[in-house]
Design a protein around this motif. Structure first.
Motif: not given
Length: 420
Positions: A292-313
Motif C-alpha cells: 500500500v505505501p508503494l502504491l500511495a507513493g505512485r499516486m497523486t492522491h490516495q483517497r481510493g486506497l483509504a476507502i478500500a482499506m476501510a471497506g476491507l476492514n
C-alpha cells in the motif's frame, strides 16, 4: 541506495574534521543504516503482539477481570499517545540517532519489568514499553524522510512491513516459547528483550556516525538553514484527518490484537488454533503494509486506497461477527490486508503530506499522540463491553460503525495537499 542529500552536504565538509575518512565512510554505509532500521522496526510491535495469546494466562496468574486484562494491551497504547508529543523535542536536543538508541534500550527494560511477579510491575512495564514505542513511532518517519527523501514512501513500506514481521513472529512463537522454555508466560514474554538488545547493538554505528557528522558540520564555515516547524498544525483540518485515520485504524487493530484469539476461543475454537489464526492475520498484514505505501507513493492522491482499506476492514469484521469460527481464516486474511495496509498508508500520509524531515516528525508527533490516545480506548472498551454483555456482538458492531469514520477521515487525508 543513494547516499542522502544531508550526507552529501556533510561529505563536502569532512576535510575540516580530524576523523579518519575511511572510518566515516564505513559508518555511513547505507547497508548499516538499513540493517539498523530493520532491527529497530522488528521491536516496535513484537512485544505487544506477543501478549495477546498470553492474556488468559496473565489473567489467571493475577486474578484479573476481562477489563483489567484488556489494560495489559491498553496501557502501552495509551502511553504511546502520551509520549508522542515529547519526541520532537528530544530529537532536536539529542539527535534522532541517540534518541532511537535510548528508546530501544528502554523498550528492552520494559519487557523485562513486565514479567516480574507483581501486578504493579506488569502495568509499570506496560507504561515503559508504551513510552519507548512512542518515541520510535515518531522518530522513524522523520528519519526516513531525511535519509531517503526521494524514496520516503517506499522506505515507509519497508519499515512498516518489518514492524509487522516482528508482530507475526511474536504472535506465532509466544505459545511454543511458553512450552519450550518451561517458564510459563513470563519466560515467553521476557525473551523479546533479547531482540531489543540486538537492535541496540546494530544501531550503535548510526550514533557514532551522527556524532562525526555533527563535528564535521560544526567545523564547516556554514551549514544548511534550520528547517522551520509547521505553523498551526493543531488547527489544520488535514493534520486532524490524518490523525483520525491513524487513530481509529489503530483502535481497530489493537482491539483485535488484544481479543481476537479470545473471541475465536469463546466461540469454540481451540486455543492453539486461535493463536495460529491471529498469527496468520499478522503475517498477511505484511503484504498490505509493504504494497500500500508503494502504491500511495505512485499516486497523486490516495483517497481510493483509504476507502478500500476501510471497506476491507468492515468486511473482515462482519465475517468475524457472522461466522467467527468457520470464516476465521477468511476473516483473518481480509483483516490482515486491511490492517497492514491502513498502517502503511497512515505512515505514508506523514511523509507524503509534509515537505521536510522536521515537518514529518512534527506531524508524526501530533498524529500518533491523537491516534494512540484514541486507540487506547479499544482493548479496554472491548473488554468492558464483553464483561457487560457477556459476548462479543456489541464490540464488533461498534467496530463496524467506526469503519465508516475511518473511511471519511481517509478520504480527506488522501487529497493531494501538503502541510507547511
Amino acid at each position: 541506495m543513494a547516499v542522502t542529500r544531508a550526507r552529501q552536504s556533510v561529505a563536502t565538509a569532512t576535510t575540516a574534521s580530524s576523523l579518519p575518512l575511511p572510518v566515516r565512510t564505513r559508518l555511513a554505509h547505507p547497508a548499516l543504516l538499513l540493517t539498523g532500521i530493520v532491527l529497530v522496526a522488528l521491536n516496535m510491535r513484537a512485544c505487544l503482539a506477543a501478549v495477546s495469546p498470553m492474556i488468559v494466562e496473565i489473567q489467571r496468574t493475577f486474578g484479573l477481570s476481562a477489563t483489567a486484562g484488556g489494560l495489559v494491551t491498553t496501557v502501552p497504547v495509551l502511553f504511546q499517545g502520551v509520549g508522542a508529543p515529547l519526541t520532537p523535542r528530544l530529537t532536536r536536543r539529542f539527535g534522532t540517532e541517540r534518541v532511537v538508541l535510548g528508546a530501544v534500550l528502554v523498550l528492552g527494560a520494559g519487557v523485562l519489568l513486565r514479567v516480574l511477579p507483581s501486578v504493579v510491575a506488569l502495568y509499570a512495564g506496560c507504561v515503559v514499553i508504551g513510552v519507548a514505542i512512542a518515541v520510535l513511532n515518531v522518530s522513524m518517519p522523520g528519519l526516513v524522510k531525511r535519509e531517503f527523501p526521494d524514496r520516503a514512501a517506499a522506505m515507509t513500506g519497508v519499515y512498516s512491513t518489518t514492524m509487522l514481521v516482528g508482530a507475526t513472529l511474536a504472535a506465532g512463537l509466544s505459545v511454543p516459547l511458553e512450552h519450550a522454555l518451561g517458564g510459563g508466560w513470563q519466560a515467553s514474554l521476557g525473551t523479546w528483550s533479547l531482540l531489543a538488545l540486538v537492535a541496540a547493538v546494530a544501531w550503535l554505528p548510526q550514533v557514532l556516525r551522527s556524532r562525526q557528522e555533527r563535528a564535521a558540520v560544526a567545523a564547516a564555515p556554514a551549514g544548511r538553514p534550520a528547517e522551520k516547524p509547521i505553523e498551526g498544525i493543531w488547527r489544520s483540518p488535514l493534520a486532524w484527518q490524518i490523525s483520525l485515520f491513524m487513530g481509529i485504524s489503530s483502535l481497530l487493530v489493537y482491539t483485535l490484537v488484544a481479543w481476537m484469539p479470545t473471541i475465536l476461543a469463546d466461540h469454540g475454537m481451540d486455543r492453539g488454533e486461535s493463536a495460529l489464526v491471529f498469527a496468520f492475520s499478522n503475517l498477511v498484514q505484511v503484504a498490505g503494509a509493504f504494497l500500500v505505501p508503494l502504491l500511495a507513493g505512485r499516486m497523486t492522491h490516495q483517497r481510493g486506497l483509504a476507502i478500500a482499506m476501510a471497506g476491507l476492514n468492515g468486511l473482515g469484521i462482519a465475517l468475524l461477527l457472522v461466522v467467527p469460527v468457520s470464516g476465521a481464516w477468511v476473516s483473518a486474511t481480509i483483516l490482515g490486508v486491511a490492517q497492514g495496509g491502513s498502517l502503511g498508508l497512515g505512515l505514508a500520509f506523514i511523509v507524503l503530506r509534509t515537505g521536510s524531515a522536521a515537518g514529518a516528525a512534527q506531524l508524526g508527533g501530533m498524529s500518533q499522540a491523537v491516534g494512540y490516545l484514541v486507540a487506547a480506548a479499544g482493548p479496554v472498551g472491548a473488554g468492558a463491553l464483553h464483561q457487560l454483555t457477556g459476548g462479543w456482538t456489541a464490540t464488533l458492531v461498534l467496530m463496524l460503525v467506526l469503519v465508516t469514520v475511518v473511511g471519511a477521515a481517509g478520504w480527506g487525508a488522501g487529497r493531494n495537499r501538503t502541510l507547511g
